[in-house]
Design a protein around this motif. Structure first.
Motif, short mmCIF file in Angstrom:
data_model
loop_
_atom_site.label_atom_id
_atom_site.label_comp_id
_atom_site.label_asym_id
_atom_site.label_seq_id
_atom_site.Cartn_x
_atom_site.Cartn_y
_atom_site.Cartn_z
N LEU A 225 -1.64 -1.80 -3.65
CA LEU A 225 -2.99 -1.40 -3.28
C LEU A 225 -3.34 -1.74 -1.84
CD1 LEU A 225 -4.89 -2.34 -6.57
CD2 LEU A 225 -4.12 -0.09 -5.83
N ASP A 226 -2.86 -2.88 -1.35
CA ASP A 226 -3.25 -3.23 0.03
C ASP A 226 -2.19 -2.79 1.05
OD1 ASP A 226 -1.20 -5.05 -0.12
OD2 ASP A 226 -2.47 -6.82 -0.27
N GLY A 227 -1.17 -2.08 0.57
CA GLY A 227 -0.21 -1.50 1.49
C GLY A 227 0.88 -2.44 1.96
N ASN A 228 0.92 -3.67 1.45
CA ASN A 228 1.96 -4.61 1.87
C ASN A 228 3.25 -4.35 1.09
OD1 ASN A 228 0.23 -5.87 3.66
ND2 ASN A 228 -0.52 -7.31 2.12
N LEU A 229 3.85 -3.22 1.37
CA LEU A 229 5.02 -2.80 0.62
C LEU A 229 6.17 -2.51 1.59
CD1 LEU A 229 6.28 -1.90 -2.10
CD2 LEU A 229 5.41 0.37 -1.64
N GLU A 230 7.26 -3.21 1.39
CA GLU A 230 8.41 -2.99 2.26
C GLU A 230 9.66 -2.85 1.39
OE1 GLU A 230 10.73 -4.97 6.10
OE2 GLU A 230 9.09 -6.04 5.11
N LEU A 231 10.40 -1.78 1.61
CA LEU A 231 11.64 -1.57 0.88
C LEU A 231 12.80 -2.10 1.71
CD1 LEU A 231 11.13 2.06 -0.46
CD2 LEU A 231 11.20 -0.01 -1.83
#
Length: 276
Positions: A4-10
């Motif tokens: 939801l807060d965009g703190n996503l890293e693959l």
């Protein structure tokens, strides 16, 4: 990871090598998502083989556990596990579909489905695992019934597309079949009752706010009341239907165009998947 807060890293955790040609399709085994069961997926390739990959519970690393070969003689284009995870179906440009079963740790080809005139492009199991659909360059869609003893009977050959059929996909909860084609349309196939014939009950084409070029792929949301399609026309389209009406037995409810997502891609959109 918080979506939801965009703190996503693959991050790449491992590179799996083994295939000697392009990899066309991957499929997770649905039975291996349970606790204490090692995760497993299959991959298929232009090298005519299928590979089974398994994750080690202790090291978390992935290893190739089996190479399924010497059955298909051309590119293996698509693979799909049955809902129980017991059977793996593979579709090939050699015009056949192979059915594999894990027998004592070894995967054996237990059935070969023949009938398509040339390349089989895609396949999909229905939600219960009782039906398998295949499609191909011969413009047809086949529905196969799973019989005792790993026998498969062709229930019907569906004809209606005027070009190569790129993908078949069953609705996630009902026995309604969808097919995408080079003829720019998605066709919806439905049978009034369990023993009846399947017929095309709707065509999602350009005249109904559909795509203007090849439709490559489609996917449903988890509830099954919305559908997304993607195309060579660089767009995605969202569709909606009254599935509660259909589930109640009140006949077929048509899919209606909700919106078109355009301006984001500048080349063909080949694949789309709806988050669960």
């Amino acid at each position: 990871m918080d979506l939801l807060d965009g703190n996503l890293e693959l991050k790449e955790v491992q590179k799996l090598q083994g295939h000697t040609d392009r990899v066309w399709s991957l499929a997770w085994n649905p039975a291996t998502t349970a606790t204490d069961v090692p995760a497993v997926f299959a991959s298929c390739s232009g090298d005519k083989t299928v590979r089974i990959w398994e994750q080690s519970p202790s090291t978390r690393s992935w290893d190739c556990k089996a190479v399924l070969e010497e059955t298909h003689t051309r590119t293996v284009r698509s693979c799909a596990w049955s809902p129980s995870g017991k059977l793996l179906a593979t579709a090939s440009f050699d015009a056949t579909t192979a059915i594999w079963e894990n027998v004592g740790g070894d995967f054996e080809c237990v059935s070969t489905l023949e009938g398509h005139e040339n390349e089989v492009k895609s396949l999909c199991w229905n939600a219960s695992g009782s039906l398998l659909a295949t499609c191909g360059r011969d413009k047809t869609v086949w529905i196969w019934e799973v019989m005792p003893g790993n026998e498969f009977e062709c229930l019907q050959v569906l004809q209606g597309h005027t070009q190569d059929v790129k993908m078949v996909q069953w609705h996630p909860t009902m026995d309604i079949l969808f097919s995408c084609s080079y003829d720019n349309t998605v066709k919806v196939w439905w049978s009034e009752d369990a023993d009846g014939d399947w017929s095309c009950v709707q065509t999602l084409g350009e005249s109904s706010n559909g795509h203007s070029s090849t439709v490559w792929s489609l996917s449903f949301n988890a509830k099954g009341d919305k559908l997304v399609t993607c195309s060579d026309d660089l767009t995605l389209k969202i569709w909606e239907a009254d599935i509660i009406r259909m589930q109640s037995g009140d006949g077929y409810a048509p899919w209606n165009h909700l919106c078109t997502l355009s301006g984001y891609h500048d080349r063909t959109v080949f694949s789309v998947h709806w988050s669960r």
